[in-house]
Design a protein around this motif. Structure first.
Motif, PDB file in Angstrom:
ATOM      1  N   GLU A   1      26.914 -21.572 -10.951  1.00 29.66           N
ATOM      2  CA  GLU A   1      29.369 -21.478 -11.810  1.00 29.66           C
ATOM      3  C   GLU A   1      29.820 -20.275 -11.346  1.00 29.66           C
ATOM      4  O   GLU A   1      30.831 -19.842 -10.917  1.00 29.66           O
ATOM      5  N   ASP A   2      29.028 -19.294 -11.281  1.00 30.57           N
ATOM      6  CA  ASP A   2      29.799 -17.809 -11.722  1.00 30.57           C
ATOM      7  C   ASP A   2      29.895 -17.346  -9.226  1.00 30.57           C
ATOM      8  O   ASP A   2      30.698 -17.073  -9.056  1.00 30.57           O
ATOM      9  N   LYS A   3      28.811 -18.083  -9.076  1.00 28.48           N
ATOM     10  CA  LYS A   3      28.030 -17.621  -7.767  1.00 28.48           C
ATOM     11  C   LYS A   3      29.925 -18.085  -6.964  1.00 28.48           C
ATOM     12  O   LYS A   3      30.485 -17.439  -5.883  1.00 28.48           O
ATOM     13  N   ILE A   4      29.840 -19.762  -7.199  1.00 36.54           N
ATOM     14  CA  ILE A   4      31.007 -20.609  -6.535  1.00 36.54           C
ATOM     15  C   ILE A   4      32.687 -19.393  -7.116  1.00 36.54           C
ATOM     16  O   ILE A   4      33.180 -19.298  -5.798  1.00 36.54           O
ATOM     17  N   ALA A   5      32.256 -19.195  -8.389  1.00 36.77           N
ATOM     18  CA  ALA A   5      33.668 -18.505  -8.594  1.00 36.77           C
ATOM     19  C   ALA A   5      34.328 -17.687  -7.651  1.00 36.77           C
ATOM     20  O   ALA A   5      34.548 -17.049  -7.127  1.00 36.77           O
ATOM     21  N   ILE A   6      32.709 -16.381  -7.576  1.00 30.99           N
ATOM     22  CA  ILE A   6      32.993 -15.808  -6.562  1.00 30.99           C
ATOM     23  C   ILE A   6      33.695 -15.334  -5.648  1.00 30.99           C
ATOM     24  O   ILE A   6      34.534 -15.059  -4.922  1.00 30.99           O
ATOM     25  N   GLU A   7      32.782 -16.972  -4.644  1.00 33.60           N
ATOM     26  CA  GLU A   7      32.854 -17.627  -3.626  1.00 33.60           C
ATOM     27  C   GLU A   7      34.223 -18.120  -3.052  1.00 33.60           C
ATOM     28  O   GLU A   7      35.122 -17.531  -1.856  1.00 33.60           O
ATOM     29  N   ALA A   8      35.008 -18.874  -4.052  1.00 33.29           N
ATOM     30  CA  ALA A   8      36.031 -18.826  -4.221  1.00 33.29           C
ATOM     31  C   ALA A   8      37.087 -17.602  -3.694  1.00 33.29           C
ATOM     32  O   ALA A   8      38.305 -17.717  -3.266  1.00 33.29           O
ATOM     33  N   VAL A   9      37.072 -16.692  -4.852  1.00 36.95           N
ATOM     34  CA  VAL A   9      37.480 -15.816  -5.060  1.00 36.95           C
ATOM     35  C   VAL A   9      37.616 -15.134  -2.984  1.00 36.95           C
ATOM     36  O   VAL A   9      39.156 -14.308  -2.909  1.00 36.95           O
ATOM     37  N   GLU A  10      36.674 -14.724  -2.778  1.00 34.95           N
ATOM     38  CA  GLU A  10      36.395 -13.841  -1.340  1.00 34.95           C
ATOM     39  C   GLU A  10      37.655 -14.727  -0.376  1.00 34.95           C
ATOM     40  O   GLU A  10      37.293 -14.210   0.974  1.00 34.95           O
ATOM     41  N   ASP A  11      37.073 -15.827  -0.340  1.00 34.08           N
ATOM     42  CA  ASP A  11      37.972 -17.102   0.192  1.00 34.08           C
ATOM     43  C   ASP A  11      39.132 -17.112  -0.050  1.00 34.08           C
ATOM     44  O   ASP A  11      40.047 -17.249   1.878  1.00 34.08           O
ATOM     45  N   LYS A  12      39.882 -16.794  -0.755  1.00 32.72           N
ATOM     46  CA  LYS A  12      41.624 -16.521  -0.879  1.00 32.72           C
ATOM     47  C   LYS A  12      42.041 -15.288  -0.419  1.00 32.72           C
ATOM     48  O   LYS A  12      42.234 -15.501   0.159  1.00 32.72           O
ATOM     49  N   GLN A  13      40.210 -14.662  -0.651  1.00 36.68           N
ATOM     50  CA  GLN A  13      41.048 -12.529  -0.365  1.00 36.68           C
ATOM     51  C   GLN A  13      41.380 -12.926   1.301  1.00 36.68           C
ATOM     52  O   GLN A  13      42.612 -12.211   1.586  1.00 36.68           O
ATOM     53  N   ALA A  14      40.288 -13.212   1.914  1.00 33.80           N
ATOM     54  CA  ALA A  14      40.088 -13.667   3.213  1.00 33.80           C
ATOM     55  C   ALA A  14      41.547 -14.174   3.799  1.00 33.80           C
ATOM     56  O   ALA A  14      42.116 -13.684   5.175  1.00 33.80           O
ATOM     57  N   TYR A  15      41.770 -15.742   3.378  1.00 31.06           N
ATOM     58  CA  TYR A  15      43.018 -16.225   3.787  1.00 31.06           C
ATOM     59  C   TYR A  15      43.977 -15.232   3.820  1.00 31.06           C
ATOM     60  O   TYR A  15      45.158 -15.224   4.479  1.00 31.06           O
ATOM     61  N   ALA A  16      44.624 -14.658   2.642  1.00 31.08           N
ATOM     62  CA  ALA A  16      45.389 -13.847   2.047  1.00 31.08           C
ATOM     63  C   ALA A  16      45.442 -13.219   3.211  1.00 31.08           C
ATOM     64  O   ALA A  16      46.662 -12.433   4.054  1.00 31.08           O
TER      65      ALA A  16
END
Length: 50
Positions: free
Chosen positions: A15-30
């Motif tokens: 779950e933690d890994k998924i959360a980190i990946e989601a944040v990274e995806d949001k940062q890359a998109y932004a």
């Protein structure tokens, strides 16, 4: 650590890994949106020749 505790720990890590990946995806998109809006794109030389 018993089997149940190991499973719970693995689930938490997943779950933690998924959360980190989601944040990274949001940062890359932004970051890509900022670049799109504020960094001028050089015209393609091939298009200039047309």
């Amino acid at each position: 650590m018993n089997k149940g505790q190991q499973i719970a720990k693995l689930q938490q890590l997943a779950e933690d890994k998924i959360a980190i990946e989601a944040v990274e995806d949001k940062q890359a998109y932004a970051e890509s949106r900022v670049k799109e809006q504020y960094i001028p794109v050089a015209p393609d030389e091939e298009q200039d020749k047309l």
